[in-house]
Design an enzyme around this catalytic site. Structure first.
Site, short mmCIF file in Angstrom:
data_model
loop_
_atom_site.label_atom_id
_atom_site.label_comp_id
_atom_site.label_asym_id
_atom_site.label_seq_id
_atom_site.Cartn_x
_atom_site.Cartn_y
_atom_site.Cartn_z
N ASP A 102 0.85 -1.18 0.00
CA ASP A 102 0.00 0.00 0.00
C ASP A 102 0.89 1.23 0.00
OD1 ASP A 102 -2.65 1.40 0.38
OD2 ASP A 102 -1.64 2.07 2.20
N GLU A 186 -1.57 -1.66 -6.28
CA GLU A 186 -2.78 -1.09 -6.85
C GLU A 186 -2.48 -0.36 -8.15
OE1 GLU A 186 -5.87 0.42 -3.69
OE2 GLU A 186 -3.88 1.06 -3.08
N ASP A 268 -3.22 1.83 6.93
CA ASP A 268 -2.39 1.42 5.80
C ASP A 268 -2.11 -0.08 5.82
OD1 ASP A 268 -2.30 4.06 4.98
OD2 ASP A 268 -0.49 4.48 6.14
#
Length: 319
Positions: A102, A186, A268
């Site tokens: 992340d 991501e 997170d």
């Protein structure tokens, strides 16, 4: 009208490129150039001859064939970027580990196993000095010698910040690809993220696009797998324990508290665990329902590839 090719699109008339606004660069693709035999700290230039370098050229090339050499000037220093064809890859040992990543501003990266890479915020640390130098530049007459000297000083400071950022990202991505066999990230829409004017500077300083770019080619070189999940997966709002998804989650809430099961976890870390779980799905798609930009395949390790490396030349340095 001028054309890019015989039957290509119209590209218009040639445009003047100012030496003060454009990055000075030239390239060699033909002629005698590149590494010199029995001279590891030298590069051969057509008509110019030998130029000393600060790095061991033979060690960086490892016998690869140089097919292009680009010379650029940045921050008062000259660099030689060599594009070479190589049949070798630096395959790393298999660890059997899989991790979700992340990316953020407060911490540059938080992994699903609890590892945290801090964000050094190089631009923020040098912003006061940069502001002072730019203010001094604005007070000088454009085109004068003092203006040019101050402009080069500002350029050197910008280059130093950029090099610090790239060095940090290189060390982080190399550490990831050596420790984990599969990395899940991501598909961040950075262009849309920087539209938030309160966070645009911090997001640009983090270098999310550069992180993905380096992970792509380093995973391919080391035989690791990079998985990119779809863009609008609710990784931050979703509980990694029970799967409950919150309707709203403010950026100021740094601790995730699940309303369904009562789980309390760092925001997170919770997102990184969800990213890892989403990476185990069959196929990741982006917000348009199409496949995300494919990462470099590990199958490239079986074929030759063109790699680019940058060397510092011992010329053009300003005191």
């Amino acid at each position: 009208m001028f054309q890019g090719r015989k039957s290509g699109r119209e590209v218009g008339y040639p445009r003047f490129k100012s030496k003060n606004r454009c990055r000075p660069a030239f390239a060699y693709t033909t002629g005698s150039f590149g590494a010199i035999e029995d001279d590891p700290y030298g590069l051969k230039f057509p008509k110019i001859g030998r130029i000393h370098t600060f790095e061991n050229v033979h060690h960086r090339l490892k016998g690869a064939k140089v097919i292009r050499m680009t010379i650029t000037e940045e921050g008062g220093r000259w660099y030689a970027s060599l594009t070479a064809e190589a049949d070798f890859f630096k395959l790393a040992k298999e660890t059997g580990q899989k991790v979700g990543v992340d990316l953020g501003i407060r911490q540059l990266a938080v992994l699903s196993d609890g590892t945290v890479y801090e964000n050094p915020k190089h631009l923020a640390r040098s912003e006061r000095k940069l502001k002072r130098e730019q203010k001094s530049l604005s007070r000088k007459q454009r085109g004068s010698n003092r203006y040019d000297r101050q402009r080069r000083k500002v350029n050197r400071l910008h280059a130093r910040i950029r090099h610090q950022r790239e060095d940090r990202i290189h060390k982080m991505t190399t550490d990831m690809t050596e420790k984990y066999d599969e990395i899940v990230i991501e598909d961040l829409y950075v262009k849309g993220m920087v539209r938030n004017h309160r966070l645009a500077k911090a997001i640009s300083d983090a270098g999310f696009g550069k992180i993905r770019q380096q992970l792509e080619y380093k995973c391919a070189q080391r035989g690791k797998k990079l998985t990119v999940i779809k863009r609008f997966e609710p990784t931050s709002k979703k509980c990694s324990h029970c799967g409950h998804v919150k309707t709203k989650l403010a950026l100021s809430e740094r601790t995730y508290i699940c309303e369904a099961c009562g789980m309390v976890m760092d925001r997170d870390l919770n997102a990184a665990i969800n990213i890892l779980a989403a990476g185990s799905a069959s196929e990741a798609e982006n917000g348009r329902g199409e496949d995300v930009r494919p990462s470099l395949s590990a199958d490239l390790c079986e074929a030759s590839t063109r790699q680019s490396l940058e060397l510092s030349l011992a010329t053009g340095h300003e005191n």
